[in-house]
Design an enzyme around this catalytic site. Sequence first.
Site, PDB file in Angstrom:
ATOM      1  N   SER A  52       0.800  -1.220   0.000  1.00 28.05           N
ATOM      2  CA  SER A  52       0.000   0.000   0.000  1.00 28.05           C
ATOM      3  C   SER A  52       0.833   1.270   0.000  1.00 28.05           C
ATOM      4  CB  SER A  52      -0.945   0.008   1.206  1.00 28.05           C
ATOM      5  OG  SER A  52      -0.229  -0.134   2.413  1.00 28.05           O
ATOM      6  N   HIS A 294      -0.651   6.391   6.191  1.00 26.43           N
ATOM      7  CA  HIS A 294      -0.115   6.108   4.854  1.00 26.43           C
ATOM      8  C   HIS A 294       0.322   7.404   4.189  1.00 26.43           C
ATOM      9  CE1 HIS A 294      -1.772   2.061   5.203  1.00 26.43           C
ATOM     10  NE2 HIS A 294      -1.127   1.751   4.093  1.00 26.43           N
TER      11      HIS A 294
END
Length: 315
Positions: A52, A294
């Site tokens: 990711s 993230h």
Amino acid sequence: MMKTSVQAGVAGLLACGTLLTVVLVTRDGDGTHTGIAYSAPAKGPYVALGDSYTAGPGITDPTGTPVGCDRSAGNYPALVAAELGLKGGDFHDVSCSGATTTDLTSAQKTEDGTNSPQLRALSSDTRLVTLGIGGNDIGFSSMIKRCVAMGTLYRLTGSGKYLAENAPCARAYVNGDSDEVRAKIATAGDRLTRVLTEVKRRAPEARVYVVSYPAILPSDGADCGREMSLAPGDVTFLREKEQQLNSMLRQRASDAKVTYVDTYTPSAGHDACTAKDTRWIEPLTPENPAAPVHPNARGERGMADAVLRAIKSAL
């Protein structure tokens, strides 16, 4: 205008299999632009592999298939490809959120579709490969969630003060000489070595770049309570484990005689606990488009610039 012309020229010469030197306009971590001169790949496609942190979930609408991989059109592979002038069949992004080293050689099921084994995208024609993997092998996401839960409980039931020695989560993973996370990092390293051997077998003419993880947490644990709900000692613990993971990636890349891309150093001071307009990594509650904990668009841009600098340096 000049950038578009350069990219068009690169694309045309790549199609002809010509090796040339170009100057690319890129952005530093603070958003400024710098010129990066490097020799472009002689010909052939670029394949992006990874999890990711490569895919860039939440930055833009998902692109590519399967949708469940949550690839963003603004992730660092897409930005690198754009700077290189690679389009269509010259660029293959097969990264997928949640991927482990196992998913490089086996199909990965997502909530919305199945991603083919990522290494299947490689061929003897491939000339550039980036690989960002390892965090899911050691369960880093679940570690953060567990540490957040413990940190929240500590804040509710503890002394009400953040003391540097308080690390309830670290004690759940490290007991004397036993370090569960360090053992997982070593196992992930063995798997990465096998993966890199297979990458080189499938794409023998490719330049291969192992991309590290950017700084997620600050050096000062006391700065991260509000954004991440972590006890300060656990901020230190998690930061050290990420650094150990990156050290493993560096060593295994060196052993395989491929290039290691350091994204941690340029991301220092841009962690999840810095200001909204500075950070590369979003905190638990994102304020910029991105998945929790993230990279945001600024982070993916910074990672792309690190890859481009590595390409320049290697050549």
